[in-house]
Design a protein around this motif. Sequence first.
Motif: not given
Length: 276
Positions: A99, A101, A237-238, A244
């Motif tokens: 994911e 942010p 990503y995260e 998260h």
Amino acid sequence: MSALRPEREARSSRAFVTLVTNADFARGAAALLHSLSLTGTDADRVVLHTAAVPGDARATLRERGARLVETDLLPTSAAFNAAHAKDRIHGNNPFTKGEKPPFHTPLDNFAKLRLWQLDYERVVFLDADTLVLRPIDRLFDYPEFCAAPNVYESLGDFHRMNSGVFTARPDPTTFARMLARLDAPGAYWKRTDQTFLQDFFPDWHGLPVFDNVLQYVWFTLPALWDWQAIRVLHFQYEKPWTAHAKADRLAPLIALWHAYAAGETPDLAALPAPPA
């Protein structure tokens, strides 16, 4: 007005450079700057930043030894900007492995090309979500353009480079050629600067994977993880400063980031091995 506005003169012919375009990435850059200071480097530590970075965040980066250089975003066309807007990029190319942010703004990524306008002979670029665990000054002697493979899931990832760490030689002619290629009619760069740089430097030289170890290797390829060899850790990503869904799986890495962010000197020899 110049597109680059440094606060002070350069103190070296070499620099580690990162890009900060909002307060969140400034948090990452503060930890990065501290990690670099612990390596004993005498190269400049430069933060390219946009006007969107608040003054208190800039003050923290300055206190951690950064040479701040305010930069404009690139002068790209309206068509280019629309094609690379957040909803278009993420809608056309959804991130299925992790994911991004909410503060991630794809169009801002291209501003890192401004480093080719900097007043240095040699540069090593580091994303603001990286930590330097061991000295990497040797990279200044590597040619342009070197980057590590985008390995985070399987050996099949080796064909693609990751633009979180790379070597460059600032030059206005190179920058002009980049702008012409970047915003050509109909141009679309699926993974923004990463896709563009791999296209612009098709014969890119591969850095050892330990010069840019992506955090997912911790649980996807644990046999590749070696704390004694890792020089740069990259939180793709995260981000470690946000809550998260993968935080439990990445807890030791997140704790390490928070130690650097707090100005501590972590004991790398005491870090745990990844789960089997």
